[in-house]
Design an enzyme around this catalytic site. Structure first.
Site, mmCIF file in Angstrom:
data_model
loop_
_atom_site.group_PDB
_atom_site.id
_atom_site.type_symbol
_atom_site.label_atom_id
_atom_site.label_comp_id
_atom_site.label_asym_id
_atom_site.label_seq_id
_atom_site.Cartn_x
_atom_site.Cartn_y
_atom_site.Cartn_z
ATOM 1 N N GLU A 92 -89.341 -14.030 0.530
ATOM 2 C CA GLU A 92 -90.745 -13.970 0.918
ATOM 3 C C GLU A 92 -91.262 -12.543 0.938
ATOM 4 O OE1 GLU A 92 -89.913 -15.962 4.773
ATOM 5 O OE2 GLU A 92 -91.032 -14.283 5.591
ATOM 6 N N CYS A 105 -95.409 -5.998 1.962
ATOM 7 C CA CYS A 105 -94.116 -5.927 2.626
ATOM 8 C C CYS A 105 -93.132 -6.739 1.795
ATOM 9 C CB CYS A 105 -94.256 -6.508 4.037
ATOM 10 S SG CYS A 105 -92.687 -6.677 4.904
ATOM 11 N N CYS A 112 -79.847 -11.948 5.084
ATOM 12 C CA CYS A 112 -79.460 -10.676 5.709
ATOM 13 C C CYS A 112 -78.202 -10.924 6.522
ATOM 14 C CB CYS A 112 -80.582 -10.192 6.627
ATOM 15 S SG CYS A 112 -80.264 -8.579 7.385
ATOM 16 N N CYS A 116 -79.531 -9.365 13.791
ATOM 17 C CA CYS A 116 -80.398 -9.019 14.934
ATOM 18 C C CYS A 116 -80.841 -10.313 15.622
ATOM 19 C CB CYS A 116 -81.610 -8.218 14.465
ATOM 20 S SG CYS A 116 -81.151 -6.648 13.705
ATOM 21 N N CYS A 119 -84.453 -11.954 15.090
ATOM 22 C CA CYS A 119 -84.975 -11.979 13.719
ATOM 23 C C CYS A 119 -84.613 -13.265 12.989
ATOM 24 C CB CYS A 119 -84.444 -10.771 12.960
ATOM 25 S SG CYS A 119 -85.048 -10.678 11.269
ATOM 26 N N SER A 191 -87.556 0.573 6.010
ATOM 27 C CA SER A 191 -87.150 0.313 7.395
ATOM 28 C C SER A 191 -85.685 -0.100 7.453
ATOM 29 C CB SER A 191 -88.031 -0.807 7.961
ATOM 30 O OG SER A 191 -87.651 -1.127 9.276
ATOM 31 N N SER A 214 -85.390 0.861 13.113
ATOM 32 C CA SER A 214 -85.571 -0.215 14.088
ATOM 33 C C SER A 214 -84.708 0.070 15.305
ATOM 34 C CB SER A 214 -85.173 -1.549 13.451
ATOM 35 O OG SER A 214 -86.002 -1.780 12.336
ATOM 36 N N HIS A 216 -85.680 -0.625 19.042
ATOM 37 C CA HIS A 216 -85.801 -1.817 19.894
ATOM 38 C C HIS A 216 -85.157 -1.750 21.267
ATOM 39 C CE1 HIS A 216 -87.580 -3.485 16.379
ATOM 40 N NE2 HIS A 216 -86.475 -3.770 15.760
ATOM 41 N N ASN A 290 -92.418 -11.138 17.711
ATOM 42 C CA ASN A 290 -92.953 -12.380 17.170
ATOM 43 C C ASN A 290 -91.997 -13.494 17.572
ATOM 44 O OD1 ASN A 290 -95.264 -12.843 15.414
ATOM 45 N ND2 ASN A 290 -94.474 -11.124 14.220
ATOM 46 N N CYS A 333 -90.645 -11.891 10.250
ATOM 47 C CA CYS A 333 -89.716 -11.753 9.119
ATOM 48 C C CYS A 333 -88.861 -12.984 8.903
ATOM 49 C CB CYS A 333 -88.703 -10.665 9.452
ATOM 50 S SG CYS A 333 -89.252 -9.060 9.177
#
Ligand code: SAH
Length: 345
Positions: A92, A105, A112, A116, A119, A191, A214, A216, A290, A333
């Protein structure tokens, strides 16, 4: 063996390939322009190349083009694209429209492996790295779809770009090429979750891109509870690598900090973060997390976000709260890809 992917070749490689096919050097430049400036999706349309050359190209190479599977349009103009790769994998990409221009983006991997906790991109694990052509084509397809210039690119979609390092560098070179899209390095952001050797390697390239880290969390314990990568590279080591990145490149590092209600958003967290980054020429991007269905993290409330930002400002740390875009279309994401995979399976 798979035929070579011409869209992933840098100018030198393309020149050698075109020479092998018995064509003059200027043909390589014309081909490069078709691929990267005009964003051609077939060899047939490259009409200033001879029919015989086009035929040989089609027989001896591949032209990687993504297929648009789905697009979701948000009330704020954000568009989220689901693309299929040649091997059937889906990825995406997101278009965000800002006053200063259009920003895309992109994903750097299918899936991945960084894990995380907040995510969605990592829920289905890593499938494979994306080729430079597959990273570029996300931008090319979207640019053609909206018929407007794409001025900014952020490598902040699914995947860890420094886990796909060689392809990332090639992608940046091609995107930046004056005979291609000619997107300035200053308008490209990469990133990372904090793969320290990758940050050092990237610093040595002395590019003009922006590095986003990142973070956090304000300390190792909290970071480790959110980001497994912290067990390999401690928070001090990561921040130090960013300091060195700035010293080598002169480019101010951006720290990404997702605010999670009751987890990393207290006044103490803000003070600790300010101490961690003190004296550093950097910028902190705050974004309320999110919510992802499979995870039980909730965003910080408005007052907590404001208080956090103010506390950082008080300590002379530059911070902005990122405008949330596309929340109504699964902005986080990897959510669209994950939903697609789950419908399929
Ligand atoms: N692997 C890279 C790039 C992809 S993620 C990285 O870790 O930086 C892009 C950014 O979105 C990262 O800062 C990531 O931590 C953040 N992110 C991921 N899921 C999120 C969510 N649910 N809410 C807010 N930010 C999220």
């Amino acid at each position: 063996m798979m035929r070579p992917d011409v869209k992933s070749m840098d100018r030198k490689e393309l020149a050698a390939f075109v020479a092998e096919l018995g064509e003059k050097p200027f043909r390589a430049i014309q081909l490069f322009e078709w691929l990267h400036a005009k964003r051609a999706d077939s060899f047939e349309e490259m009409t200033n190349l001879s029919g015989a050359f086009r035929k040989r190209l089609a027989e001896s190479s591949r032209l990687v083009c993504l297929k648009q599977v789905k697009v979701q349009v948000s009330a704020d103009g954000t568009r989220k694209y689901l693309f299929a790769l040649e091997d059937g994998n889906v990825i995406e990409s997101v278009l965000m429209r800002y006053r200063h221009g259009n920003s895309v983006c992109i994903s750097s991997q299918a899936g991945c492996r960084m894990g995380c906790r907040f995510c969605a991109s990592t829920l289905d694990g890593l499938v494979r790295n994306l080729a430079p052509s597959e990273m570029l084509d996300q931008i090319y397809r979207i640019g053609k779809d909206i018929e407007e210039r794409i001025s900014n690119v952020v490598v902040m979609g699914t995947g860890e770009p420094l886990d796909n390092y060689e392809n990332l560098l090639k992608f940046i070179g091609l995107l930046n090429d004056e005979k291609g899209q000619n997107i300035s390095q200053r308008n490209i952001t990469v990133s990372t979750c904090g793969i320290v050797p990758g940050v050092h390697d990237l610093a040595k390239e002395r590019l003009g891109i922006t590095l986003a880290l990142s973070l956090h969390a304000p300390n190792q314990k909290k970071r480790l509870s959110l980001m497994p990568v912290a067990s390999a590279y401690g928070i001090e080591e990561v921040v130090d690598a960013c300091r060195q990145y700035f010293e080598k490149t002169g480019r101010r590092v951006t720290f990404e900090y997702s605010l999670i209600g009751g987890v990393n958003d207290s006044a103490e967290d803000a003070a600790e973060l300010a101490a961690l980054l003190s004296g550093m020429n950097c910028h902190v991007n705050l974004i309320p997390v999110n919510p992802v269905k499979e995870r039980d993290f909730l965003p910080s409330d408005r007052a907590a976000v404001r208080a956090f930002k103010e506390r950082l400002s008080l300590e002379k740390i530059n911070a902005t709260v990122r405008r949330e875009m596309g929340r109504d279309i699964d902005g986080a994401c990897g959510q669209l890809r994950h939903a697609h995979l789950n419908v399929e399976s």
